[in-house]
Design an enzyme around this catalytic site. Structure first.
Site, PDB file in Angstrom:
ATOM      1  N   ASN A   7       0.807  -0.950   0.100  1.00 48.91           N
ATOM      2  CA  ASN A   7      -0.076   0.093  -0.011  1.00 48.91           C
ATOM      3  C   ASN A   7       0.981   1.185   0.036  1.00 48.91           C
ATOM      4  OD1 ASN A   7      -1.965   2.042   0.414  1.00 48.91           O
ATOM      5  ND2 ASN A   7      -1.912   1.505   2.648  1.00 48.91           N
ATOM      6  N   TRP A   8       0.794   1.849  -1.079  1.00 50.33           N
ATOM      7  CA  TRP A   8       1.852   3.030  -1.295  1.00 50.33           C
ATOM      8  C   TRP A   8       1.197   4.414  -0.539  1.00 50.33           C
ATOM      9  CZ3 TRP A   8       3.552   2.696  -7.027  1.00 50.33           C
ATOM     10  CH2 TRP A   8       4.807   1.692  -7.090  1.00 50.33           C
ATOM     11  N   LYS A   9      -0.064   4.323  -0.169  1.00 44.20           N
ATOM     12  CA  LYS A   9      -0.615   5.624   0.577  1.00 44.20           C
ATOM     13  C   LYS A   9      -0.349   6.683  -0.462  1.00 44.20           C
ATOM     14  CE  LYS A   9       1.069   3.392   4.943  1.00 44.20           C
ATOM     15  NZ  LYS A   9       0.748   3.723   6.465  1.00 44.20           N
ATOM     16  N   HIS A  93      -9.432   0.950   5.102  1.00 40.33           N
ATOM     17  CA  HIS A  93      -7.739   1.015   5.925  1.00 40.33           C
ATOM     18  C   HIS A  93      -7.762   1.826   6.924  1.00 40.33           C
ATOM     19  CE1 HIS A  93      -3.809   2.156   6.210  1.00 40.33           C
ATOM     20  NE2 HIS A  93      -3.274   1.276   5.779  1.00 40.33           N
ATOM     21  N   GLU A  95      -6.130   4.289   8.049  1.00 45.63           N
ATOM     22  CA  GLU A  95      -6.055   5.780   7.724  1.00 45.63           C
ATOM     23  C   GLU A  95      -7.542   6.404   7.209  1.00 45.63           C
ATOM     24  OE1 GLU A  95      -2.425   5.661   5.436  1.00 45.63           O
ATOM     25  OE2 GLU A  95      -1.368   4.857   7.375  1.00 45.63           O
ATOM     26  N   GLU A 164      -4.847  -5.453  10.486  1.00 51.07           N
ATOM     27  CA  GLU A 164      -3.703  -4.226  10.742  1.00 51.07           C
ATOM     28  C   GLU A 164      -4.212  -3.388  12.159  1.00 51.07           C
ATOM     29  OE1 GLU A 164      -1.894  -3.042   6.871  1.00 51.07           O
ATOM     30  OE2 GLU A 164      -3.908  -1.711   7.150  1.00 51.07           O
ATOM     31  N   GLY A 170       2.825   2.201  10.509  1.00 53.31           N
ATOM     32  CA  GLY A 170       3.745   3.250  10.349  1.00 53.31           C
ATOM     33  C   GLY A 170       4.436   3.905  11.473  1.00 53.31           C
ATOM     34  N   SER A 210       3.700  -2.550  10.202  1.00 48.50           N
ATOM     35  CA  SER A 210       5.439  -2.131  10.113  1.00 48.50           C
ATOM     36  C   SER A 210       6.089  -3.394   9.602  1.00 48.50           C
ATOM     37  CB  SER A 210       5.708  -1.924  11.523  1.00 48.50           C
ATOM     38  OG  SER A 210       5.372  -0.528  11.841  1.00 48.50           O
ATOM     39  N   GLY A 231       3.023  -1.098   4.293  1.00 47.53           N
ATOM     40  CA  GLY A 231       3.089   0.365   3.846  1.00 47.53           C
ATOM     41  C   GLY A 231       4.347   0.756   3.515  1.00 47.53           C
ATOM     42  N   GLY A 232       4.916   1.322   4.374  1.00 45.19           N
ATOM     43  CA  GLY A 232       6.424   2.003   4.114  1.00 45.19           C
ATOM     44  C   GLY A 232       7.218   1.206   3.436  1.00 45.19           C
TER      45      GLY A 232
HETATM   46  C1  PEP Z   1      -0.504   0.156   5.836  1.00 48.32           C
HETATM   47  O1  PEP Z   1      -0.310   1.138   5.256  1.00 48.32           O
HETATM   48  O2  PEP Z   1      -1.297  -0.865   5.631  1.00 48.32           O
HETATM   49  C2  PEP Z   1       0.797  -0.248   6.482  1.00 48.32           C
HETATM   50  C3  PEP Z   1       0.610  -1.680   7.257  1.00 48.32           C
HETATM   51  O3  PEP Z   1       1.576   0.283   6.728  1.00 48.32           O
HETATM   52  P1  PEP Z   1       3.158   0.132   7.490  1.00 48.32           P
HETATM   53  O4  PEP Z   1       3.882  -0.923   6.784  1.00 48.32           O
HETATM   54  O5  PEP Z   1       4.026   1.320   7.049  1.00 48.32           O
HETATM   55  O6  PEP Z   1       3.132   0.262   8.964  1.00 48.32           O
END
Ligand code: PEP
Length: 249
Positions: A7-9, A93, A95, A164, A170, A210, A231-232
């Site tokens: 997930n590139w956000k 999600h 966010e 999640e 994040g 993470s 994500g990141g």
């Molecule tokens: C996400 O955006 O779904 C996520 C899990 O982010 P991260 O891996 O950066 O915690």
């Protein structure tokens, strides 16, 4: 076969998207895993048409509106995302739920819209730190799951779940493999109760929060963990590949 989803956000414009796919050589990792990238909507077209993208890397949209068309400035409908080439849709999600105040009812409408327009919904659920501290993990994730699954009312088709925990997204904090397994077990049992054993077993439940190359193997080998939503660490081709190489072994 594990699902490795990125997930590139709100990162990666069209030029960076093309550069990512030029650098990402998935090789045998794509035979052992189902690979999915969720670029920002504005970069979806660039991802679809990137000449260097291995077609085994599938694409999804990070969010959809539940209506097909209408006066909803700034929104994208499932039918439009499908027309551009998305095959999956992230729905609910954390966010979206916590920054944009999306409700369970809206998540349910979006899941149905995605399904109706041929997108595979990836339904995200997860508790906040306060909810975990108050011992409310089960209550929260089951409420979120039930809202989404009951909206599909039997005609569910394929869908995925992503557990999640909000406190792990994040933040560099990761749930332990035991925490992830326990939440996934709760979700699987609910799927079995509402949809039957066959549907429960064929629905992948991903862990997100993470995930990085250094912890992916441990999380992916935990019982009930069928994949990861990243994500990141999905923004860098080497790091996404490192996670994919940990999967499906
Ligand atoms: C996400 O955006 O779904 C996520 C899990 O982010 P991260 O891996 O950066 O915690």
């Amino acid at each position: 076969m594990a699902v490795i989803a990125g997930n590139w956000k709100m990162y990666m414009g069209p030029a960076e998207t093309r550069a990512f796919f030029a650098a990402l050589q998935v090789g045998a990792a794509a035979d052992r895993n189902e690979l999915i990238i969720f670029p920002p909507t504005v970069s979806l077209g660039a991802a679809v048409s990137s000449p260097d993208r291995d077609p085994r890397v599938q694409l999804g949209v990070q969010n959809v509106h539940w209506e097909s068309t209408g006066a909803f400035t700034g929104e994208t409908s499932a039918i439009m995302a499908a027309e551009v080439g998305a095959k999956f849709a992230l729905v609910g999600h954390s966010e979206r739920r916590h920054v944009f105040a999306e409700t369970d009812e809206e998540v349910a409408l979006k899941v149905v819209a995605a399904r109706d327009h041929g997108l595979v919904p990836v339904v995200c659920v997860g508790e906040t730190l306060d909810e975990r501290r108050a011992d409310r993990v089960e209550e929260v994730i089951l409420r979120q799951l039930r809202a989404a699954v009951s909206a599909l009312a039997g005609g569910q088709g394929r869908f995925l779940i992503a557990y999640e925990p909000v406190w792990a997204i994040g933040t560099g904090e990761t749930a332990t493999p035991d925490d992830a397994s326990s939440a996934h077990q709760t979700l699987r049992a609910e799927l079995e109760a509402s949809l039957g054993i066959a549907a429960a077993l064929r629905t992948p439940i991903l862990y997100g929060g993470s995930v990085k190359p250094s912890n992916a193997a441990e999380l992916l080998s935990a019982p009930e963990v069928d994949g990861v939503l990243v994500g990141g660490a999905s923004l860098d081709p080497d790091s996404f590949l490192g996670i994919a190489l940990a999967g499906g072994g």
